[in-house]
Write a protein that holds these residues in place. Structure first.
Motif, short mmCIF file in Angstrom:
data_model
loop_
_atom_site.label_atom_id
_atom_site.label_comp_id
_atom_site.label_asym_id
_atom_site.label_seq_id
_atom_site.Cartn_x
_atom_site.Cartn_y
_atom_site.Cartn_z
N THR A 4 31.55 49.30 64.09
CA THR A 4 31.43 50.59 64.76
C THR A 4 29.97 50.89 65.09
OG1 THR A 4 33.30 51.32 63.40
CG2 THR A 4 32.04 53.02 64.55
N ASP A 31 37.40 49.06 61.10
CA ASP A 31 36.60 47.85 61.34
C ASP A 31 37.34 46.61 60.90
OD1 ASP A 31 34.43 49.16 62.42
OD2 ASP A 31 33.39 49.39 60.50
N ASP A 32 37.07 45.51 61.59
CA ASP A 32 37.72 44.24 61.25
C ASP A 32 37.34 43.74 59.86
OD1 ASP A 32 38.98 44.17 63.71
OD2 ASP A 32 37.45 42.90 64.65
N ASP A 33 36.13 44.09 59.38
CA ASP A 33 35.69 43.59 58.08
C ASP A 33 36.01 44.55 56.93
OD1 ASP A 33 33.86 45.37 59.07
OD2 ASP A 33 32.08 44.20 58.58
N TYR A 34 36.83 45.56 57.19
CA TYR A 34 37.32 46.38 56.09
C TYR A 34 38.22 45.50 55.21
CZ TYR A 34 39.05 50.56 53.65
OH TYR A 34 39.34 51.51 52.71
N PRO A 93 41.02 43.70 53.47
CA PRO A 93 42.46 43.83 53.72
C PRO A 93 43.27 44.29 52.51
CG PRO A 93 41.77 41.52 53.73
CD PRO A 93 40.53 42.33 53.74
N LYS A 109 42.87 48.00 52.16
CA LYS A 109 43.54 48.73 53.25
C LYS A 109 45.01 48.99 52.93
CE LYS A 109 42.26 48.39 57.60
NZ LYS A 109 41.99 47.92 58.99
N SER A 156 36.08 40.96 51.10
CA SER A 156 37.36 40.35 51.47
C SER A 156 37.62 39.05 50.72
CB SER A 156 37.39 40.09 52.99
OG SER A 156 37.29 41.30 53.70
#
Length: 375
Positions: A2, A85-88, A90, A93, A112
């Motif tokens: 972001t 964000d893609d690097d949150y 998983p 999440k 991750s």
């Protein structure tokens, strides 16, 4: 990742009074992103399910509220990861009330990576501290990231054990990342940033607040495939972490201890409730291997409560020494009891106990009580 303008909107919304994880995610689902939320009027916000008080808090937001966070972000290895964000991470999440924002100081990629949480008492026994260090060291050598809460006691030993041979560790804090709590762990925090990461959901400037410590435990368990409880009283933050792990569908492991040790009672409670009883590190690795494809080693691994003497020089094996070790058994025992059981004088006994403690064969529990460590 972001951009900074969008991040400012994320932080400003996160700082709004009365906007917690649940309300934040409700707004994300309705408006798509925080910038759209901040541009909405009261009527639109209330249609999204907010109360009048919450909508008033948002419409009165000043973007200047995010200034401390944006200044913090300018420094080296400082990062903000949003839920979109893609690097949150998983695994995180997947949990309910996942943090909308993660403040990270250090290596964001570790979030991750496969993780095992190690938690326990802030005032552990010598056995407990030893177990936390050795188990963490072994897990780190197997390629796992060790995650804990930077607290005194078991948490600190877990971080230190992971770092010992160049492994990695994540510390999830209950304050803003502009401060270290407890202050005694400041040097440890520097090491963690060098080899791992510090993580928080709390905005910059957040001071230690009692309500934030139980809440951060959901992040510790949420980042991890499983949580190992080393020592815990029947009412402790460690059991809160275990409860979160159960709610999140993650594995819970517990090391048993002496029935006379109050810090074993929380672990025994967890085992009665279905946690896996752990005696060696492989007891944990066997269950994790199916999820994260780790190779199980057949070599000796750390054993709970009985590992210290194996790596220390043996004391001279005369009759008095042998009689003393035999009399101690594996439960806490007082000097008065040992005088009766061995026939040794208090002076001789004190001298022998000191030598044995220095060599790692026994541990002092305080108040004249000792516990045998080795076989």
């Amino acid at each position: 990742m972001t951009d900074n303008n969008s991040l400012q909107a994320w932080v400003s919304l996160w700082r709004a009074p009365g906007i917690g994880c649940q309300a934040f995610h409700k707004l994300l689902a309705h408006f798509g992103d925080p910038t759209a939320v901040l541009n909405a009027n009261s009527s639109q916000l209330e249609k999204a399910g907010l109360s009048r008080k919450q909508s008033d808090a948002i419409t009165s937001i000043s973007l200047d509220a995010a200034k401390p966070d944006m200044l913090w972000l300018e420094k080296e290895d400082h990062h903000l990861i949003t839920f979109l964000d893609d690097d949150y991470p998983p695994l995180l999440k997947q949990i309910s009330a996942a943090p909308p924002l993660l403040y990270v100081h250090g290596n964001t990629q570790l979030l991750s990576d496969p993780q095992i949480a190690i938690v326990g008492s802030r005032t552990p026994t010598p056995n407990g501290a030893h177990n936390a260090f050795e188990f963490a060291k072994h897990f780190a050598n197997m390629g796992l990231c060790v995650t804990s809460g930077l607290a005194m006691g078991i948490d600190g030993e877990a971080h230190k054990g992971a770092l010992a041979d160049g492994g990695v560790t994540i510390a999830v804090t209950a304050t803003g990342l502009d401060r270290v709590y407890p202050a005694k762990h400041r040097q440890l925090a520097y090491q963690i940033v060098e080899q791992g990461a510090m993580v928080s959901e709390n905005p910059i400037g957040t001071t230690p607040r009692a309500q934030n410590f139980p809440r951060r435990n959901r992040i510790i368990s949420g980042l991890s495939h499983g949580s190992l409880v080393v020592e815990a009283a029947q009412r402790s933050g460690s059991l809160i972490t275990a409860d979160y792990a159960n709610e999140q569908g993650r594995m819970v492991f517990a090391i048993p201890g002496s029935i006379h040790n109050p810090l074993a009672r929380g672990c025994h409670k967890l085992i009665r409730q279905g946690a896996k009883l752990v005696e060696t590190a492989n007891d944990v690795m066997e269950d994790l291997a199916g999820q994260i494809d780790l190779e199980i080693l057949t070599q000796d691994t750390p054993k709970a409560d009985a590992n210290a003497a194996a790596e220390t020089p043996e004391i001279e094996r005369n009759d008095d020494n042998s009689r003393l070790l035999a009399a101690m058994g594996y439960e806490p025992v007082s000097i008065d009891q040992l005088v009766i059981q061995t026939g040794l004088t208090p002076a001789s006994l004190s001298s022998m106990l000191l030598v044995m403690e220095l060599q790692g064969l026994i541990a002092s529990n305080g108040r004249g009580s000792y516990t045998r460590l080795g076989e």
